[in-house]
Scaffold this active site. Structure first.
Site, PDB file in Angstrom:
ATOM      1  N   ALA A 150       0.847  -1.195   0.000  1.00  0.00           N
ATOM      2  CA  ALA A 150       0.000   0.000   0.000  1.00  0.00           C
ATOM      3  C   ALA A 150       0.883   1.246   0.000  1.00  0.00           C
ATOM      4  CB  ALA A 150      -0.905   0.006   1.229  1.00  0.00           C
ATOM      5  N   LYS A 151       0.498   2.204  -0.815  1.00  0.00           N
ATOM      6  CA  LYS A 151       1.212   3.496  -0.814  1.00  0.00           C
ATOM      7  C   LYS A 151       0.496   4.389   0.203  1.00  0.00           C
ATOM      8  CE  LYS A 151       3.127   6.979  -3.973  1.00  0.00           C
ATOM      9  NZ  LYS A 151       4.556   6.690  -3.738  1.00  0.00           N
ATOM     10  N   ALA A 152       0.874   4.191   1.462  1.00  0.00           N
ATOM     11  CA  ALA A 152       0.197   4.847   2.567  1.00  0.00           C
ATOM     12  C   ALA A 152       1.084   5.918   3.185  1.00  0.00           C
ATOM     13  CB  ALA A 152      -0.188   3.816   3.631  1.00  0.00           C
TER      14      ALA A 152
END
Length: 315
Positions: free
Chosen positions: A158-160
């Site tokens: 995830a690009k969190a």
């Protein structure tokens, strides 16, 4: 400082740049509950075009799903069109696009589920992330003392926003010690990635890159490099990479939306290869920039034209 554009997209409508504010007690501020994307729009001979828009939107939706933010209120197609519209409304020929999904103002506490989901899309002008000269001369980097997030702690796929607290530690340490960037190792001590870039190591004509299991983000530019390398007939393997292989490599280079394809000329003060861009990175750069500049046929459909009336060459 960012140079403001005129409008930002928020939950289906455009607002002025100055109005794109959140309450200090929004959930995202205290708990880092955000996912986002970084996307480049390039000026091509046929007009502005967004690089790999569909893949970026898919990763944004995937990231939101991992963090149980499935109900965005907009389909992937609607989000993609909104990103194109942001570029059109702000009359940009080239820019960086930043879509964000955040949990906003509501309840306080670790449980985020009762807080509203907000979607923003902004764009602005942004040059070469590691400097214009870095594309040819390369950059000096170090192996960070900070380890990349471990499996089953924070999801690396995830690009969190929360993941980038780790990245900030890597980046700040590198800058404090006189380097342009840092390379993080994974929890097992193998090469993972930079603070915001995927990494490739060339040895005897073969490219090695860490697998997704090494806590790396599945980069869109990383995937583009894999595709271009196969087309050029360059041998490539996704495999764990021991730290010491960095020092004896013929070439090492980064990839990323911001960094594009940036060679590394030294690691921990040890010169890599001839201490500048190597032939493999140069070949890949040539093909990559030919696509994004519109001078090579876009056979993979990587460019999404911003304007519907752009000539077919950009499509």
């Amino acid at each position: 400082m960012l140079t403001p554009t005129e409008k930002i997209w928020h939950n289906g409508r455009f607002i002025r740049w100055e109005e794109a504010t959140i309450h200090v007690l929004s959930h995202v501020v205290s708990y880092g509950t955000s996912v986002f994307e970084g996307i480049r729009c390039y000026a091509t001979p046929s007009g502005p075009a967004v690089f790999r828009l569909r893949e970026h939107v898919r990763r944004l939706v995937d990231s939101a799903k991992i963090y149980r933010m499935e109900n965005l209120g907009f389909s992937a197609a609607q989000l993609a069109e909104a990103m194109l519209e942001v570029v059109r409304v702000n009359k940009m020929d080239s820019c960086y696009i930043r879509p964000m999904v955040i949990r906003g103002y509501g309840e306080m506490g670790v449980n985020p589920l009762k807080n509203p989901i907000e979607v923003y899309i902004a764009c602005w002008s942004w040059g070469k992330y590691l400097g214009e000269e870095a594309l040819a001369e390369g950059v000096d980097v170090c192996v960070s003392s900070w380890t990349r997030i471990a499996p089953n702690t924070l999801p690396a796929l995830a690009k969190a926003g929360a993941n980038y607290m780790n990245s900030q530690l890597v980046k700040m340490e590198a800058l404090a010690n006189g380097y342009s960037e840092g390379i993080a190792l994974d929890a097992n001590g193998y090469v993972s990635e930079g603070s915001g870039e995927n990494i490739f190591v060339v040895r005897d004509g073969k490219i090695h890159t860490p697998p997704l299991g090494a806590s790396v983000l599945p980069g869109i530019t990383r995937d583009s490099v894999l595709t271009l390398a196969r087309e050029l007939g360059i041998p490539l393997v996704e495999t764990i990479i021991p730290r010491e292989m960095l020092y004896i490599a013929d070439e090492v280079f980064f990839s990323g939306t911001a960094a594009e394809i940036t060679p590394i000329r030294s690691i921990d003060r040890i010169p890599i290869g001839k201490g500048r861009r190597g032939p493999v990175a140069e070949k890949l750069q040539k093909e990559f920039f030919a696509v994004i500049n519109g001078t090579r046929k876009d056979q993979h459909g990587w460019l999404s034209p911003v304007h519907a009336d752009q000539p077919a060459a950009a499509r």
